[in-house]
Design an enzyme around this catalytic site. Structure first.
Site, mmCIF file in Angstrom:
data_model
loop_
_atom_site.group_PDB
_atom_site.id
_atom_site.type_symbol
_atom_site.label_atom_id
_atom_site.label_comp_id
_atom_site.label_asym_id
_atom_site.label_seq_id
_atom_site.Cartn_x
_atom_site.Cartn_y
_atom_site.Cartn_z
ATOM 1 N N ASP A 31 0.851 -1.112 0.085
ATOM 2 C CA ASP A 31 0.200 0.027 -0.042
ATOM 3 C C ASP A 31 0.802 1.316 -0.022
ATOM 4 O OD1 ASP A 31 -3.109 0.610 1.015
ATOM 5 O OD2 ASP A 31 -1.921 2.192 1.137
ATOM 6 N N ILE A 32 0.487 2.115 -0.847
ATOM 7 C CA ILE A 32 1.194 3.382 -0.820
ATOM 8 C C ILE A 32 1.202 4.468 0.279
ATOM 9 C CG2 ILE A 32 -0.561 5.048 -2.032
ATOM 10 C CD1 ILE A 32 1.354 5.627 -4.157
ATOM 11 N N ASN A 87 -12.880 -3.381 2.854
ATOM 12 C CA ASN A 87 -13.858 -2.494 2.882
ATOM 13 C C ASN A 87 -14.832 -2.653 1.661
ATOM 14 O OD1 ASN A 87 -12.251 -1.222 5.170
ATOM 15 N ND2 ASN A 87 -10.789 -0.403 3.857
ATOM 16 N N GLY A 93 -15.973 2.220 3.831
ATOM 17 C CA GLY A 93 -14.581 3.140 3.827
ATOM 18 C C GLY A 93 -13.803 2.729 2.696
ATOM 19 N N GLN A 94 -14.542 2.016 1.326
ATOM 20 C CA GLN A 94 -13.894 1.901 0.350
ATOM 21 C C GLN A 94 -13.562 2.961 -0.466
ATOM 22 O OE1 GLN A 94 -15.981 -1.091 -2.209
ATOM 23 N NE2 GLN A 94 -14.351 -1.202 -3.428
ATOM 24 N N HIS A 100 -10.592 -5.398 -3.191
ATOM 25 C CA HIS A 100 -9.190 -5.713 -2.656
ATOM 26 C C HIS A 100 -8.949 -6.084 -1.148
ATOM 27 C CE1 HIS A 100 -10.109 -1.505 -2.476
ATOM 28 N NE2 HIS A 100 -9.357 -1.287 -1.278
ATOM 29 N N HIS A 102 -7.130 -6.134 2.245
ATOM 30 C CA HIS A 102 -5.904 -5.612 3.070
ATOM 31 C C HIS A 102 -5.069 -6.478 3.892
ATOM 32 C CE1 HIS A 102 -6.723 -1.030 2.472
ATOM 33 N NE2 HIS A 102 -7.973 -1.616 2.065
HETATM 34 P P1 AMP Z 1 -9.968 1.257 0.256
HETATM 35 O O1 AMP Z 1 -9.800 2.346 1.262
HETATM 36 O O2 AMP Z 1 -10.114 -0.115 1.248
HETATM 37 O O3 AMP Z 1 -10.561 1.159 -0.939
HETATM 38 O O4 AMP Z 1 -8.295 1.081 0.208
HETATM 39 C C1 AMP Z 1 -7.508 1.539 -1.041
HETATM 40 C C2 AMP Z 1 -6.133 1.549 -0.366
HETATM 41 O O5 AMP Z 1 -5.462 1.638 -1.663
HETATM 42 C C3 AMP Z 1 -5.554 2.644 0.318
HETATM 43 O O6 AMP Z 1 -5.246 2.053 1.578
HETATM 44 C C4 AMP Z 1 -4.700 3.615 -0.444
HETATM 45 O O7 AMP Z 1 -3.524 3.933 0.394
HETATM 46 C C5 AMP Z 1 -4.255 2.353 -1.400
HETATM 47 N N1 AMP Z 1 -3.617 3.037 -2.659
HETATM 48 C C6 AMP Z 1 -4.209 3.946 -3.533
HETATM 49 N N2 AMP Z 1 -3.450 4.107 -4.594
HETATM 50 C C7 AMP Z 1 -2.514 3.280 -4.585
HETATM 51 C C8 AMP Z 1 -1.288 2.951 -5.341
HETATM 52 N N3 AMP Z 1 -1.056 3.887 -6.396
HETATM 53 N N4 AMP Z 1 -0.442 2.109 -4.874
HETATM 54 C C9 AMP Z 1 -0.601 1.527 -3.686
HETATM 55 N N5 AMP Z 1 -1.617 1.635 -2.922
HETATM 56 C C10 AMP Z 1 -2.597 2.501 -3.245
#
Ligand code: AMP
Length: 114
Positions: A31-32, A87, A93-94, A100, A102
């Protein structure tokens, strides 16, 4: 459009990510904006927008995603435990509209979640 999201671009290698694992079913990358020392996202190659869209045909895929979480938890030395989170939609909270999972570890987690 279902495929117009950042995770699809990572799957298609249009934008970079720190890949932790990939196979014919899914791609896992760090995760970024990590919320724990280990924070990996396990993302199916199949374009499924959210958890609530899963159907019977996805039974093997969902099982596979969980087994990849177990494998990554072992590979990343999360021997004392970890958390797996999905999520779903706005109230869950998605933020990215591509299913995906986590995998979070390396610190203590609390209950109830925020
Ligand atoms: P969610 O809130 O469950 O939809 O999670 C989305 C996740 O994607 C968040 O934890 C973000 O930090 C992560 N995210 C968004 N863009 C990127 C990216 N380019 N590379 C890696 N993680 C990302």
């Amino acid at each position: 459009m279902l495929k117009d999201n950042i995770f699809q671009k990572i799957i298609d290698k249009q934008i970079p990510a720190k890949i932790a694992y990939e196979d014919e079913w899914c791609v896992a990358f760090h995760d970024i904006n990590a919320q724990a020392p280990v924070h990996v996202l396990i993302v199916p190659r199949k374009a499924i927008a959210t958890h609530a869209d899963l159907t019977d045909v996805d039974r093997d895929l969902v099982g596979h995603m969980h087994l990849i979480a177990v494998k990554l938890a072992k590979d990343l030395h999360l021997d004392d435990g970890y958390r797996v989170v999905v999520n779903c939609l706005d109230r869950g909270g998605q933020t990215v509209p591509h299913l995906h999972m986590h995998l979070l570890g390396g610190r203590d987690f609390h209950w109830p979640p925020g």
